[in-house]
Every structure is written in C-alpha cells, then in structure tokens.
Design an enzyme around this catalytic site. Structure first.
Site, mmCIF file in Angstrom:
data_model
loop_
_atom_site.group_PDB
_atom_site.id
_atom_site.type_symbol
_atom_site.label_atom_id
_atom_site.label_comp_id
_atom_site.label_asym_id
_atom_site.label_seq_id
_atom_site.Cartn_x
_atom_site.Cartn_y
_atom_site.Cartn_z
ATOM 1 N N ALA A 47 0.819 -1.214 0.000
ATOM 2 C CA ALA A 47 0.000 0.000 0.000
ATOM 3 C C ALA A 47 0.851 1.260 0.000
ATOM 4 O O ALA A 47 0.623 2.188 -0.780
ATOM 5 C CB ALA A 47 -0.941 -0.012 1.209
ATOM 6 N N ASN A 50 3.082 1.635 -3.119
ATOM 7 C CA ASN A 50 2.232 2.025 -4.249
ATOM 8 C C ASN A 50 2.031 3.531 -4.284
ATOM 9 O O ASN A 50 2.114 4.171 -5.336
ATOM 10 C CB ASN A 50 0.868 1.343 -4.148
ATOM 11 C CG ASN A 50 0.900 -0.123 -4.535
ATOM 12 O OD1 ASN A 50 1.873 -0.613 -5.105
ATOM 13 N ND2 ASN A 50 -0.176 -0.831 -4.214
ATOM 14 N N TYR A 118 -0.839 -15.244 1.511
ATOM 15 C CA TYR A 118 0.262 -14.423 1.995
ATOM 16 C C TYR A 118 1.345 -15.290 2.644
ATOM 17 O O TYR A 118 1.033 -16.213 3.398
ATOM 18 C CB TYR A 118 -0.232 -13.420 3.042
ATOM 19 C CG TYR A 118 -1.064 -12.289 2.496
ATOM 20 C CD1 TYR A 118 -0.480 -11.215 1.834
ATOM 21 C CD2 TYR A 118 -2.452 -12.283 2.656
ATOM 22 C CE1 TYR A 118 -1.242 -10.175 1.339
ATOM 23 C CE2 TYR A 118 -3.227 -11.247 2.167
ATOM 24 C CZ TYR A 118 -2.616 -10.197 1.502
ATOM 25 O OH TYR A 118 -3.374 -9.172 1.006
ATOM 26 N N TYR A 119 2.590 -14.954 2.354
ATOM 27 C CA TYR A 119 3.731 -15.577 3.024
ATOM 28 C C TYR A 119 4.592 -14.432 3.575
ATOM 29 O O TYR A 119 5.617 -14.063 3.003
ATOM 30 C CB TYR A 119 4.501 -16.461 2.043
ATOM 31 C CG TYR A 119 3.647 -17.585 1.505
ATOM 32 C CD1 TYR A 119 3.529 -18.785 2.197
ATOM 33 C CD2 TYR A 119 2.917 -17.418 0.334
ATOM 34 C CE1 TYR A 119 2.714 -19.806 1.729
ATOM 35 C CE2 TYR A 119 2.097 -18.427 -0.148
ATOM 36 C CZ TYR A 119 2.002 -19.621 0.548
ATOM 37 O OH TYR A 119 1.187 -20.622 0.078
ATOM 38 N N LYS A 234 -14.035 7.321 1.929
ATOM 39 C CA LYS A 234 -14.234 6.768 0.583
ATOM 40 C C LYS A 234 -15.510 5.937 0.585
ATOM 41 O O LYS A 234 -15.677 5.060 1.430
ATOM 42 C CB LYS A 234 -13.020 5.926 0.186
ATOM 43 C CG LYS A 234 -11.732 6.736 0.081
ATOM 44 C CD LYS A 234 -10.534 5.860 -0.206
ATOM 45 C CE LYS A 234 -10.167 5.014 1.005
ATOM 46 N NZ LYS A 234 -8.951 4.199 0.761
ATOM 47 N N ALA A 237 -18.058 3.042 -5.174
ATOM 48 C CA ALA A 237 -18.352 3.518 -6.525
ATOM 49 C C ALA A 237 -19.160 4.803 -6.539
ATOM 50 O O ALA A 237 -19.264 5.458 -7.582
ATOM 51 C CB ALA A 237 -19.109 2.435 -7.295
ATOM 52 N N GLY A 239 -18.480 7.618 -4.648
ATOM 53 C CA GLY A 239 -17.617 8.794 -4.560
ATOM 54 C C GLY A 239 -16.888 8.862 -3.237
ATOM 55 O O GLY A 239 -16.598 7.833 -2.613
ATOM 56 N N ASP A 266 -4.966 2.996 -2.971
ATOM 57 C CA ASP A 266 -3.642 3.607 -2.848
ATOM 58 C C ASP A 266 -3.482 4.733 -3.868
ATOM 59 O O ASP A 266 -2.932 5.794 -3.557
ATOM 60 C CB ASP A 266 -2.546 2.558 -3.069
ATOM 61 C CG ASP A 266 -2.672 1.373 -2.129
ATOM 62 O OD1 ASP A 266 -3.153 1.561 -0.992
ATOM 63 O OD2 ASP A 266 -2.298 0.261 -2.539
ATOM 64 N N ASP A 302 -1.270 -3.454 -9.705
ATOM 65 C CA ASP A 302 -1.455 -2.474 -8.630
ATOM 66 C C ASP A 302 -1.092 -1.062 -9.052
ATOM 67 O O ASP A 302 -1.504 -0.100 -8.402
ATOM 68 C CB ASP A 302 -0.577 -2.844 -7.425
ATOM 69 C CG ASP A 302 -1.128 -4.020 -6.640
ATOM 70 O OD1 ASP A 302 -1.887 -4.816 -7.223
ATOM 71 O OD2 ASP A 302 -0.803 -4.140 -5.449
#
Length: 346
Positions: A47, A50, A118-119, A234, A237, A239, A266, A302
C-alpha cells in the site's frame, strides 16, 4: 491545511516519505483457482510503496522506507520501486528474515472466488521498530504517509506507528490510510480500536466507509474522528466525502471500465496527496484522487501510468455535468500522454 518542511537538520527533504511493507506479488497467468493456475507473473505490491510510486511518477519527490530480506526478492523490490523514481536509499536489508511474498487470483477482491495466499509471517518488514529504523529519515518528508497494515505486522511495528503518530512539534504532516485488514490482526488485539487510536494522531486520514467501525455514514465517521484536520471517507463507486474542519465536500466517482480493483485505494490517496502538496482546494483534491484511482482501475496490476498533470488538471476543472458524464477505459492515460506530447512538440 498547509504542508510545511519539517524543522530540524535532516538533509534531503522530499515531498513524501511512505513507510510500510512491500511484497513480491505473483499474478496468475490465467483465471481460476490458485490450485489450478499453472504459472504466475511477478510484480510488486504494498500500500505505502504504491503511493510512493504513483507520486514519483506524477512528478513529486518520494522516499519509500522499509525492511526487506537480503535475498533476491528484496533486490527485486528495491530495484522495481526505485525504477519509478522513488528514493530507496533508506531501505534496510535484513540477513536473518525473508522478504514477504503473496499470490492472488485474477478475480476481484469483492467476490467469494478471490483468493490471496500471503507468506509474510516473520518477514523483514515485521521487524520494523523504533530501534531498527532511522526515525530522522522517516520524518524527512513534507508528508509522512502511513497505513493501518503496518501496526498489524508485529508488536514492534505497532510501537513504531504509535511513535510516528504521536503529536509532537515539528513533525511532518502525517497521512494515515486506515486500510483495515481483519485477517492480519491475530490473538486478542482489537485491530479496529488500535486503528482508531492511530487515526486520531494523524493530520490527514483516509478511510473506507465499509471499514469505518460500522458507524453508518461519513458524518458519523467524522463525529467519531474529529481530531484530524482533514478526513476523507471513501464511499466506493458512489464517490468520496472530505471533511476539512467541519466543512464537508462530496465528489462523485467517475464512470470507469474496470479491469481490476487492486491498488485503486492507494492511487486515490496518492492523487489526493499530490493535490494537497500543490495547495489545491479540497474539491480538486478529491477529483485528482478519483482520476488517479481511475488510472489504476483500468490496468490489471497495482500500479498504472498516471495521467499527465496538465490533462488531469483540465479534467479536475470540469463543471459538475461534464464530470458526471466522463467515462474512462483502458489506455486512457497513454492516449492522454501522447496528446500532451503533441501539444509540447509543434
């Protein structure tokens, strides 16, 4: 809100410092279950990194700070993020811990078919702490961008986040994206409570309406979180609503032909921060957030090429009717870049 240079003797002040774990991401070559995917393409995901990459691509100076393993995946992350123009000189290498990696399916995260493996347990980034990180380097930006993923990685990471969100004279503007990932919080720790505590120490907070402690709407979120000077809620969709002090500004999202939803939050934060650094009004900050998100929504990964600044400014200045009818699809930022080049080259 004004963004000032932090006081002190720290050299090489940049626009934004982003602190957090980045991982090597493996994207499926074909749709389907992870068990059925025959091969994967390598990318990067994180995040905070990015945000740094988008801001650097948009012309700002950005520094990413983290820990990665002294391994090939760590090499890849540092090189790939640095290739976006991000300063990676303060990234620490850990010879005893690996770089985190994860695999995901091609489906949208919002569907039940989406899988992520995830690892990252025991990763180099989970060893970030007040003692292992250079606090002067972390505070060397006009803005310090953090997220709620970092405190979930370890007790040391939580201690570091509490230190960085403590209100002290001379600190940079602290931006905090709540990014509540319930699956990361283990044991008896109440992740939602911890994130609310950290958000109260920030100057600028981003939070999704669906992750905001089940409060029921932007006004309720603001009532529970009055401390940040700017709060951005946020709303998917529909707004986003920004509160600057008591004043609320809502800007509808754009109509976008979505390729993949990963990384859009992000990118939105990066667009809002970019406009904040430029001193634009709150309405334009929200619109730049939507435009950056639209760039990422129309690519499979991403990260996406952001719109050229001049064109983004023109779109952000549209009247409400024109903004409401704007529709963006795959390739729109590349077409925009070619148009900008034609304008510059008679």
């Amino acid at each position: 809100m004004t963004v000032e240079r932090p006081r002190g003797t720290t050299p090489d002040v940049v626009d934004v410092v982003a602190l957090g774990e980045s991982m090597v991401t493996f994207l499926p070559s074909v749709p389907g279950r992870l068990a059925d995917v025959p091969s994967f393409d390598r990318a990067i995901g994180g995040a905070e990194s990015n945000v740094a990459c988008v801001l650097a691509a948009a012309g700002h100076t950005a520094r990413w700070i983290s820990r990665v393993g002294a391994d090939g995946f760590g090499d890849h992350l540092v090189e790939a993020i640095g290739a976006y123009g991000v300063d990676v000189s303060a990234v620490r290498r850990d010879p005893a811990r690996p770089t985190g990696v994860y695999f995901r399916t091609a489906g949208d995260r919002a569907t039940d078919a989406h899988e992520v493996a995830y690892y990252r347990a025991g990763s180099a980034a989970s060893a970030m702490s007040v003692r292992t990180m250079d606090l002067d380097a972390i505070r060397s930006g006009r803005v310090l961008h953090l997220s709620g993923i970092t405190p979930a990685l370890s007790a040391d990471c939580l201690e570091l986040m509490r230190e960085l969100t403590a209100r002290r004279p001379g600190r940079p503007l602290v931006s905090f994206d709540v990014n509540h990932r319930p699956g990361l919080w283990r044991g008896d720790t109440d992740g939602a409570r911890v994130l609310l505590e950290l958000a109260r120490g920030a100057d600028l907070v981003f939070v999704g309406e669906d992750e905001a402690w089940d409060l029921g709407g932007p006004e309720a979120v603001r009532a529970a979180l009055p401390e940040p000077e700017v709060l951005v809620v946020k709303q998917g969709a529909s707004g986003a609503t920004a509160f600057h002090g008591p004043k609320a500004v809502f800007v509808p999202a754009l109509t976008v032909d979505v390729v993949a939803a990963v990384g859009a939050g992000d990118a939105f934060a990066a667009g809002f921060l970019s406009a904040t650094l430029r001193g634009l009004p709150v309405r334009e900050r929200l619109r730049h957030g939507h435009l950056m998100a639209a760039a990422t929504l129309t690519v499979p990964g991403d990260l996406a090429t952001p719109p050229a600044r001049g064109h983004a400014d023109r779109l952000a200045a549209l009247d409400d009717d024109a903004w409401g009818t704007l529709r963006l699809g795959p390739g729109w930022t590349q077409a925009d870049a070619r148009a900008e080049e034609e304008v510059r080259t008679p």
